[in-house]
Design a protein around this motif. Structure first.
Motif, PDB file in Angstrom:
ATOM      1  N   GLU A 121      -3.962   8.225   0.796  1.00  0.00           N
ATOM      2  CA  GLU A 121      -3.501   9.455   1.464  1.00  0.00           C
ATOM      3  C   GLU A 121      -4.315  10.687   1.071  1.00  0.00           C
ATOM      4  OE1 GLU A 121       0.775  10.083   0.864  1.00  0.00           O
ATOM      5  OE2 GLU A 121       0.842   7.947   0.441  1.00  0.00           O
ATOM      6  N   LEU A 133      -5.294   9.766   6.414  1.00  0.00           N
ATOM      7  CA  LEU A 133      -5.686   8.831   5.358  1.00  0.00           C
ATOM      8  C   LEU A 133      -7.179   8.994   5.113  1.00  0.00           C
ATOM      9  CD1 LEU A 133      -3.622   5.740   6.557  1.00  0.00           C
ATOM     10  CD2 LEU A 133      -3.170   7.101   4.518  1.00  0.00           C
ATOM     11  N   LEU A 137       0.829  -1.218   0.000  1.00  0.00           N
ATOM     12  CA  LEU A 137       0.000   0.000   0.000  1.00  0.00           C
ATOM     13  C   LEU A 137       0.853   1.254   0.000  1.00  0.00           C
ATOM     14  CD1 LEU A 137      -2.687  -1.073   2.646  1.00  0.00           C
ATOM     15  CD2 LEU A 137      -3.036  -0.815   0.186  1.00  0.00           C
ATOM     16  N   GLY A 138       2.069   1.126   0.486  1.00  0.00           N
ATOM     17  CA  GLY A 138       2.940   2.295   0.520  1.00  0.00           C
ATOM     18  C   GLY A 138       4.180   2.034   1.351  1.00  0.00           C
ATOM     19  N   VAL A 156       3.920  -0.909   4.087  1.00  0.00           N
ATOM     20  CA  VAL A 156       2.574  -1.271   4.498  1.00  0.00           C
ATOM     21  C   VAL A 156       1.934  -2.119   3.399  1.00  0.00           C
ATOM     22  CG1 VAL A 156       0.348  -0.343   5.268  1.00  0.00           C
ATOM     23  CG2 VAL A 156       2.436   0.933   5.743  1.00  0.00           C
ATOM     24  N   LYS A 196       1.554  -3.064   8.739  1.00  0.00           N
ATOM     25  CA  LYS A 196       2.740  -2.206   8.621  1.00  0.00           C
ATOM     26  C   LYS A 196       3.933  -2.973   9.186  1.00  0.00           C
ATOM     27  CE  LYS A 196       4.167   2.465   9.986  1.00  0.00           C
ATOM     28  NZ  LYS A 196       3.624   3.789  10.287  1.00  0.00           N
ATOM     29  N   ALA A 235      -4.534  -3.460   7.129  1.00  0.00           N
ATOM     30  CA  ALA A 235      -3.244  -3.018   6.568  1.00  0.00           C
ATOM     31  C   ALA A 235      -2.180  -3.476   7.560  1.00  0.00           C
ATOM     32  CB  ALA A 235      -3.231  -1.511   6.412  1.00  0.00           C
ATOM     33  N   LEU A 282      -3.267  -2.593  11.249  1.00  0.00           N
ATOM     34  CA  LEU A 282      -3.990  -1.318  11.176  1.00  0.00           C
ATOM     35  C   LEU A 282      -5.289  -1.452  10.398  1.00  0.00           C
ATOM     36  CD1 LEU A 282      -0.885   0.822  10.181  1.00  0.00           C
ATOM     37  CD2 LEU A 282      -2.228   1.192  12.272  1.00  0.00           C
ATOM     38  N   GLU A 283      -6.209  -0.584  10.702  1.00  0.00           N
ATOM     39  CA  GLU A 283      -7.427  -0.457   9.899  1.00  0.00           C
ATOM     40  C   GLU A 283      -7.004  -0.083   8.471  1.00  0.00           C
ATOM     41  OE1 GLU A 283      -9.780   2.719  11.476  1.00  0.00           O
ATOM     42  OE2 GLU A 283     -11.271   2.591   9.895  1.00  0.00           O
ATOM     43  N   PHE A 284      -7.663  -0.677   7.470  1.00  0.00           N
ATOM     44  CA  PHE A 284      -7.337  -0.364   6.084  1.00  0.00           C
ATOM     45  C   PHE A 284      -8.094   0.893   5.654  1.00  0.00           C
ATOM     46  CE2 PHE A 284      -8.718  -1.283   1.550  1.00  0.00           C
ATOM     47  CZ  PHE A 284      -7.577  -0.761   0.976  1.00  0.00           C
ATOM     48  N   ALA A 285      -7.358   1.896   5.196  1.00  0.00           N
ATOM     49  CA  ALA A 285      -7.984   3.132   4.695  1.00  0.00           C
ATOM     50  C   ALA A 285      -8.044   3.038   3.168  1.00  0.00           C
ATOM     51  CB  ALA A 285      -7.186   4.351   5.147  1.00  0.00           C
ATOM     52  N   LEU A 306      -7.441   6.432  12.609  1.00  0.00           N
ATOM     53  CA  LEU A 306      -7.053   5.112  12.090  1.00  0.00           C
ATOM     54  C   LEU A 306      -6.811   4.171  13.266  1.00  0.00           C
ATOM     55  CD1 LEU A 306      -6.325   3.949   9.157  1.00  0.00           C
ATOM     56  CD2 LEU A 306      -3.987   3.950  10.039  1.00  0.00           C
ATOM     57  N   ASP A 363      -0.572   8.371  12.079  1.00  0.00           N
ATOM     58  CA  ASP A 363       0.761   8.833  12.434  1.00  0.00           C
ATOM     59  C   ASP A 363       0.810   9.510  13.806  1.00  0.00           C
ATOM     60  OD1 ASP A 363       3.445   9.232  12.199  1.00  0.00           O
ATOM     61  OD2 ASP A 363       3.329   9.893  10.122  1.00  0.00           O
ATOM     62  N   GLY A 374       6.919   4.065   4.045  1.00  0.00           N
ATOM     63  CA  GLY A 374       7.265   5.236   4.846  1.00  0.00           C
ATOM     64  C   GLY A 374       8.759   5.239   5.107  1.00  0.00           C
ATOM     65  N   LYS A 375       9.195   6.138   5.986  1.00  0.00           N
ATOM     66  CA  LYS A 375      10.628   6.223   6.283  1.00  0.00           C
ATOM     67  C   LYS A 375      11.138   4.924   6.896  1.00  0.00           C
ATOM     68  CE  LYS A 375      10.895  10.288   8.595  1.00  0.00           C
ATOM     69  NZ  LYS A 375       9.733  11.085   8.155  1.00  0.00           N
ATOM     70  N   PHE A 376      10.308   4.295   7.727  1.00  0.00           N
ATOM     71  CA  PHE A 376      10.796   3.130   8.467  1.00  0.00           C
ATOM     72  C   PHE A 376      10.046   1.845   8.169  1.00  0.00           C
ATOM     73  CE2 PHE A 376      12.062   6.820  10.872  1.00  0.00           C
ATOM     74  CZ  PHE A 376      13.418   6.585  10.986  1.00  0.00           C
TER      75      PHE A 376
HETATM   76  N1  LIG Z   1      -3.883   1.823   7.084  1.00  0.00           N
HETATM   77  C1  LIG Z   1      -3.546   2.119   5.842  1.00  0.00           C
HETATM   78  N2  LIG Z   1      -4.424   1.951   4.833  1.00  0.00           N
HETATM   79  C2  LIG Z   1      -4.079   2.274   3.559  1.00  0.00           C
HETATM   80  N3  LIG Z   1      -2.856   2.740   3.201  1.00  0.00           N
HETATM   81  C3  LIG Z   1      -1.946   2.918   4.159  1.00  0.00           C
HETATM   82  C4  LIG Z   1      -2.222   2.615   5.526  1.00  0.00           C
HETATM   83  N4  LIG Z   1      -1.130   2.898   6.258  1.00  0.00           N
HETATM   84  C5  LIG Z   1      -0.214   3.354   5.402  1.00  0.00           C
HETATM   85  N5  LIG Z   1      -0.684   3.368   4.137  1.00  0.00           N
HETATM   86  C6  LIG Z   1       0.063   3.781   2.945  1.00  0.00           C
HETATM   87  O1  LIG Z   1       1.427   3.454   3.148  1.00  0.00           O
HETATM   88  C7  LIG Z   1       2.237   4.626   3.133  1.00  0.00           C
HETATM   89  C8  LIG Z   1       3.351   4.484   4.130  1.00  0.00           C
HETATM   90  O2  LIG Z   1       2.808   4.519   5.418  1.00  0.00           O
HETATM   91  P1  LIG Z   1       3.706   4.720   6.703  1.00  0.00           P
HETATM   92  O3  LIG Z   1       2.790   4.850   7.855  1.00  0.00           O
HETATM   93  O4  LIG Z   1       4.748   3.660   6.765  1.00  0.00           O
HETATM   94  O5  LIG Z   1       4.522   5.976   6.431  1.00  0.00           O
HETATM   95  P2  LIG Z   1       4.160   7.511   6.436  1.00  0.00           P
HETATM   96  O6  LIG Z   1       3.513   7.816   7.717  1.00  0.00           O
HETATM   97  O7  LIG Z   1       3.424   7.860   5.182  1.00  0.00           O
HETATM   98  O8  LIG Z   1       5.591   8.136   6.320  1.00  0.00           O
HETATM   99  P3  LIG Z   1       6.678   8.354   7.426  1.00  0.00           P
HETATM  100  O9  LIG Z   1       7.243   7.022   7.751  1.00  0.00           O
HETATM  101  O10 LIG Z   1       7.616   9.223   6.709  1.00  0.00           O
HETATM  102  O11 LIG Z   1       5.982   9.022   8.582  1.00  0.00           O
HETATM  103  C9  LIG Z   1       1.274   5.764   3.413  1.00  0.00           C
HETATM  104  O12 LIG Z   1       1.753   6.964   2.892  1.00  0.00           O
HETATM  105  C10 LIG Z   1      -0.005   5.280   2.745  1.00  0.00           C
HETATM  106  O13 LIG Z   1       0.023   5.546   1.366  1.00  0.00           O
END
Ligand SMILES: Nc1ncnc2c1ncn2[C@@H]1O[C@H](COP(=O)(O)OP(=O)(O)OP(=O)(O)O)[C@@H](O)[C@H]1O
Length: 387
Positions: free
Chosen positions: A202, A248, A124-125, A132, A147, A145, A195-198, A179, A259, A127-129
């Motif tokens: 974003e 989200l 789904l995506g 997902v 992570k 979702a 996590l709940e799926f959004a 979320l 976040d 992030g820095k760390f």
């Molecule tokens: N619960 C979710 N449902 C749908 N998509 C999600 C969900 N959580 C994360 N994503 C997708 O995955 C991406 C990465 O999420 P993640 O929480 O790891 O990082 P972030 O918060 O976007 O970035 P950072 O790590 O820089 O704070 C998000 O930008 C979003 O597109």
């Protein structure tokens, strides 16, 4: 709203989730999941609160529960008055009650999770760390979702505390516009957050695509944000990092605040840090020597004002070079374009007030004329879009 209508909505939502999941190809085996090639595993494993594969006790609603209503209803489909003030909170409470009931009735024992319990779908995506993935719990069919955070990366980035705080705070929150974190578990190398799926991804991407939101849509979003923040503040949680990147969007277009890495329980014993994006930082957190006593939950009101502005204008009010942004925040120096309605302008000005104590309280945001007026129009527009 009639119970039957609500049930039908949950049914649709669950089917949507299921379709989304089915579309997604199973991309990886569980051993490959979240594997990162970007950083070497040079550091000792962090976050080993227990033995490897220790699992945290949590419960997940079953798929049947998702259908019955364990997922929150969409505030955007609520009749107007309800989308505005009290009813958002009532929805939140109803949601919690339904969920608790589900857990008690269908999952009497605390459930322990491990990776083998999930089928992994498309990414789904990132992030820095972490990465997902869309996932489905095998027994219940629950779509969520997952992570995946690598402990080595968490330690290398020195964000152990941040991750712990995020888990601790977010797992205690239940609100339709926040979320939900259903649980977490870990193995030797990774931490997994369920996590709940959004479904609509974003908010930031929606905003960039549309450039700016029409007033009816912005007002609905802000009403939902006010409801979520009110709930957080009642629980003595300050988010501190409200911005479009941290929101989200649910399958029905509802806001899902996420976040919680920078959130804190108030009062807080840490020193103020420059944790948020500069554009959204309130003046009291910019002050040199600012300490835990120099700000409170009113910082989120300032960020809500910046968010309202950005929704309507397409850019943040103090966007400039870093030095100039700080100067302009310190003076609340902004220009609101003429296309912004007088009501919206009034709300922005009441939120972006230098003195935190003089910012408009959240309950008054929820009943502000801009919210009331545009939620009515928004309800009609949203219904037109859907039919
Ligand atoms: N619960 C979710 N449902 C749908 N998509 C999600 C969900 N959580 C994360 N994503 C997708 O995955 C991406 C990465 O999420 P993640 O929480 O790891 O990082 P972030 O918060 O976007 O970035 P950072 O790590 O820089 O704070 C998000 O930008 C979003 O597109």
């Amino acid at each position: 709203m009639a119970a039957r209508t609500l049930e039908a909505r949950f049914e649709r939502m669950s089917v949507n989730d299921e379709n989304e999941y089915q579309k997604s190809k199973i991309v990886t085996t569980t051993t490959q999941l979240g594997h990162s090639t970007s950083r070497p595993n040079l550091y000792k494993v962090a976050l080993q609160a227990g033995s490897a594969n220790t699992v945290t006790a949590v419960t997940l609603p079953s798929q049947a529960a998702q259908r019955k209503g364990a997922q929150p209803p969409s505030p955007t489909r609520k009749p107007v008055a309800s989308a505005v003030s009290r009813s958002s909170d009532e929805l939140a409470l109803a949601h919690v009650e339904r969920k608790s009931a589900t857990i008690l009735i269908e999952q009497p024992s605390m459930k322990q999770f491990h990776l083998g319990m999930f089928e992994i779908g498309r990414p789904l995506g990132k992030g820095k760390f972490g990465r997902v993935y869309l996932a489905r719990e095998r027994t219940s069919g629950f779509i969520c979702a997952l992570k995946v955070l690598h402990k080595s990366e968490i330690q290398q980035g020195r964000v152990e505390k941040q991750v712990r705080r995020e888990i601790e705070i977010q797992s205690n929150l239940r609100h339709p516009n926040i979320l939900q974190l259903f649980g977490h578990f870990h193995d030797n190398k990774r931490v997994f957050l369920i996590l709940e799926f959004a479904g609509k991804g974003e908010l930031y991407k929606h905003l960039r695509k549309e450039n700016r939101f029409p007033e009816w849509k912005a007002s609905q979003y802000i009403a939902q944000m006010a409801s979520a923040l009110r709930y957080l503040h009642r629980k003595h949680v300050i988010h501190r990092d409200i911005k479009p990147e941290n929101i989200l969007v649910g399958i029905h277009g509802e806001m899902k605040v996420s976040d919680f890495g920078w959130s804190v329980h108030a009062p807080n014993s840490r020193r103020a840090t420059m944790c948020g994006t500069l554009d959204y930082l309130p003046p009291e957190m910019l002050k040199p020597g600012s300490s835990d006593n120099s700000y409170n939950e009113k910082v989120d009101l300032w960020s809500l004002g910046v968010l309202t502005y950005e929704f309507l204008v397409g850019e943040a009010p103090f966007e400039d070079t870093p030095v100039m942004t700080q100067r302009r925040i310190a003076r609340a120096d902004m220009t609101i374009p003429s296309f912004v309605s007088p009501e919206a302008r009034d709300l922005i000005k009441r939120l972006l007030v230098l003195d935190p104590e003089k910012r408009i309280p959240l309950e008054q945001v929820q009943t502000h004329p801009w919210i009331v007026k545009h939620c009515l129009k928004g309800e009609r527009a949203a219904n037109r879009e859907k039919s």
